[in-house]
Design a protein around this motif. Sequence first.
Motif, mmCIF file in Angstrom:
data_model
loop_
_atom_site.group_PDB
_atom_site.id
_atom_site.type_symbol
_atom_site.label_atom_id
_atom_site.label_comp_id
_atom_site.label_asym_id
_atom_site.label_seq_id
_atom_site.Cartn_x
_atom_site.Cartn_y
_atom_site.Cartn_z
ATOM 1 N N SER A 235 0.831 -1.202 0.000
ATOM 2 C CA SER A 235 0.000 0.000 0.000
ATOM 3 C C SER A 235 0.873 1.263 0.000
ATOM 4 C CB SER A 235 -0.913 -0.055 1.226
ATOM 5 O OG SER A 235 -1.367 1.194 1.555
ATOM 6 N N VAL A 236 1.942 1.229 0.787
ATOM 7 C CA VAL A 236 2.823 2.400 0.870
ATOM 8 C C VAL A 236 3.493 2.646 -0.484
ATOM 9 C CG1 VAL A 236 5.011 3.202 1.875
ATOM 10 C CG2 VAL A 236 3.208 2.341 3.348
ATOM 11 N N TRP A 237 3.951 1.575 -1.100
ATOM 12 C CA TRP A 237 4.601 1.719 -2.410
ATOM 13 C C TRP A 237 3.614 2.255 -3.448
ATOM 14 C CZ3 TRP A 237 8.878 2.663 -4.567
ATOM 15 C CH2 TRP A 237 9.061 2.443 -5.927
ATOM 16 N N ASN A 238 2.416 1.710 -3.381
ATOM 17 C CA ASN A 238 1.361 2.128 -4.291
ATOM 18 C C ASN A 238 1.027 3.614 -4.096
ATOM 19 O OD1 ASN A 238 -0.554 1.581 -6.276
ATOM 20 N ND2 ASN A 238 -2.162 1.377 -4.737
ATOM 21 N N LEU A 239 0.928 4.012 -2.825
ATOM 22 C CA LEU A 239 0.622 5.413 -2.522
ATOM 23 C C LEU A 239 1.726 6.336 -3.035
ATOM 24 C CD1 LEU A 239 -0.778 5.255 1.111
ATOM 25 C CD2 LEU A 239 -1.837 6.466 -0.767
ATOM 26 N N PHE A 240 2.954 5.881 -2.878
ATOM 27 C CA PHE A 240 4.101 6.686 -3.313
ATOM 28 C C PHE A 240 4.062 6.920 -4.826
ATOM 29 C CE2 PHE A 240 8.507 6.811 -4.915
ATOM 30 C CZ PHE A 240 8.903 8.002 -4.327
ATOM 31 N N THR A 241 3.895 5.844 -5.569
ATOM 32 C CA THR A 241 3.917 5.970 -7.028
ATOM 33 C C THR A 241 2.707 6.764 -7.526
ATOM 34 O OG1 THR A 241 2.910 3.793 -7.126
ATOM 35 C CG2 THR A 241 5.256 3.875 -7.531
#
Lengths: 467, 279
Positions: free
Chosen positions: A91-97
Motif C-alpha cells: 500500500s505504501v509503495w502504491n501510494l508513493f507511485t
Amino acid sequence: MIVRLKMKNKMKKILLSRSTGLTLIVFAAMLCLAGVNIPQVSDSSPSFINGWKESHPLLAPVISLLHFDRMFSSEIFVAIVFLLFFVMSFSVWNLFTRTRKKLARQNLKFSEKSFKNYFSFISQDGDPVKNVIDTFAGKGYSLKNLSQGKYLFRKYGFSRWGGFILHLGMLIIIAAALYTFLFEKRGFIQILERDTFFGSSEEFLSTENGVFASPFVPNFNVTLEKLTPDYYPDGNLKFVESSILVSTTADTRIHGSLSINNPYKFGGVNIYQSTSFGYTICLLLNKNGKDIPTYFSLEHPDKLGKPFTAISDFPTTDYVFKMEFRPDINGSSFSLNQPSLHLIVDEKGMIQFDGTMKPGESVRLGDQELTFVDIRHWSGLILTENQSVIFIFLGFGLVILGLISVYIFPMREIYFVVEKNENAIRLSFGGRAVREPRRFEEEFRNYIESIYLKENFTNVKSELVEI
Amino acid sequence: MSSLNWLKYEVILHWIAVALYIAASVIFTYSLFFKNGKVIRHAFLLTIIGLVPHSAALLVRWIEQGHGPYMTRYEVLSSDAWVLLVMFLLFSVKWKKVQHLGVIILPVAFLMIAVGVMRNAAMQNLPPSLRSVWLIMHVTFAKLAGGAIIISFAAAQIFLLKIKRKSNNWLAKFPPAEIIDEYSYKFAGFGFVFWTINIAAGSIWAQESWGRYWAWDPIETWSLITWLMYGIYAHLRLFWNWKGKKSAIALTVCFLLSLFTIFILPFVAKTLHSQYFTP
C-alpha cells in the motif's frame, strides 16, 4: 505461464486492495478486544487464570488451544500483524507511485469529472489575470502555470503526501514492533547496596527476551553504591534514585545515577529505575554448627511509616518467617535510625519465636541460633537492549505528520482558464477538494464572488454564470 | 492560607462557572428556538465570563498542589471541560457555523464540571513516574482529543436529528445537513490527530519510565482499539463513500469507544492509569 501470471495479478490485486487492509485492521482490533477481556498470563496470577478457566468451561479449551491467554504473543495475533505489515508495504509503495504521478500531471482538463464546481464570467475590461492571481495568493494558494492561459492554484499541496507519510509511519512502527517481539532483551535485577551485578544472564531475577533473542548478557558490571528515596510530607513516594558504578573488563569505571524517568545508558543497554526497592535483611541460622545465611528482600510499603513486611520460608528448615521491619521504630523515616525487626517464626503451626530483634542480636530457636546479621538497601533495576525504539518514535513522528497534513491541512485546488477574443476575456474557474468538498464549495464560491465584485468587473457589463 | 481554605474557594469558583455555563446554555437554546442570532453573542459572552472563575479555580489548584490537573476525577473532569470550552470558542471564531453546537457543548461541559465538583476534591501528590514532561504532553493531547471528539459527536447527533426530522423548525436553524456532516468529520479528524499524539507521548513516557513503549495495559489496548476504529471510520468515509447517516453512526460508535477508554475504563479496570486517576 498464463495461469501463473493470472495468479500473480490476482495476488497483487488482493494485496493492494483496500478491503484486505481494512479487514486486517478489523481483525487486529477484534483480537485486541479479546486480549483485554480474556485474562492474560502476563498480568494475572495463575490462581486467577485457573479460576477463570473453571468458570468458563466451554471457552477455556479454545482459548488455551489458540493461546489467547497470551494474546499479544499468540501465533494468530503475530500472523495478523505480519500480514498487515506485508499488505501495508504494498500500500505504501502504491501510494508513493500514485502520488508522484498525480503531482507530475500537467494536462488537467477543465471538464474533468473531479472539477465539479466551476464558474465562468466575461470581462470586457483590461487584463484581470493579475487580480485573480493576487486574490488567490492572498488566500494562501500557490500558482502553477500549466500552459498558455491555464493556471492551477493549490493550497496545502504537501497534503497530497499525507496519506503516504502516514502509512509509511505505520509501516515503520509495525516493523519496529515486530523487531521488539523477536529480538528485544529485557531483564530485572534486585541489587543490594555495595553488591555487584556481573552481567551474566543467570543473575537476572526475571527476563523477557524476544522469540529469537540470544541470552541477555550485558557486557559490563553494575555496582549499587547508594539508594536514595524521598517522600512527600504525607508519606507518599516522591522520588527514588540509585547511584551506580558501571565497570567493564577494559578498566572502565563510570559513576552514574538513575531515577524513575531518567534511565542510565551504557553500551547500547538502558538501565531503568523500577518502583521496587526496599531493605534486605540478612539472617544467619546456626544449625548443627553450620551457618546458613539467608537474605530476605522486603519491598517498601506504599506509605512511609508503615512497616516493611514479608512472609517467607527459611531454606533447609520447616520454618515460616513472618517479618515486619521498621527502619526507625520511633518515627516515620526511611533511614536506619533505630531499626527493629518484629519476627514470628512458625514451624508446622507451632510458634517458635515471637519477638523483636535489632541488628547484631541473636535469639534461640530450639537448639538453633538465629542472628540478625546485616541490613542493606536493595534496588530493582530493569535492563533493556532494543535497537528498534528509535524507529518506533520515528514512525510515530511520521504518522502524526501524515495525519496533520491530511486532516488539518486538506489540499484544495482551483483551476483557472483565461480565453481571450477581440471584445472580451472569458475567465473560468474550477475547484476541487477530496476532503470536505461541501465546505470547500462554499469557500470557493466566496472567492469567485469576491473576484466578480471587484471594481474592474462591476464597472463593466459582465456576467456570472454557473455551469 | 491553608489547603482547606483554597479548596473551599476553588469549589465556589467552580459552581460560579457552572451557573454561568447553565445561563449560556439557556441562551444558546433560546437563540435557536426563536431564531434570534443576536442573542448568541450573549451566550458566548457568558461562556467567556464563566471561563474566568473556571480558569482561576484550576490555576489556584495547580499552584497549590504544584502539578497540573491530571490526578483526581475532580480536576480531570473540570480541566477536560475547560479544554472543551476553549476549543469550542476558538473554533466558533474561525468557523461561525460551529457556534450553534453550543446547544450541546455547553450542557456537556457544565455537567462534566458538576460531576467532578461533587467528587472528592482533596489534592494529591504526584508519584515519581508522573514527574515527566511527556506526561504533560500525554495528558494535554488526551484532553484536546476529548474536546475535539465531543464537538464532532455533537455535530454528528445534530446531523442525525436533522435528517430524521426534516420538517422540524428548530433543527432547520442549524446549517445544512451536509455541512454539519463535514464538520463532524473535520473534528473527528482533529480528534484522531490529537489521539495519535496522545498515544505517542504516552509511549515515549512509558519508554522513559519503564523501558517499554508498549505494555498491552488495558488502557493502552483500548486506546489502540479506539484509534483503529477511527482509522476504519476515516477509510470508510473516504474510500467507501460512507457519508451522511452511515458516517454519523460510525462516528457515534467511535465516540462511545473513546468515552469508555477515557472516562470509564480507568475506574473499572486494573490498569497502570487507575492509580493516577483516583476518585
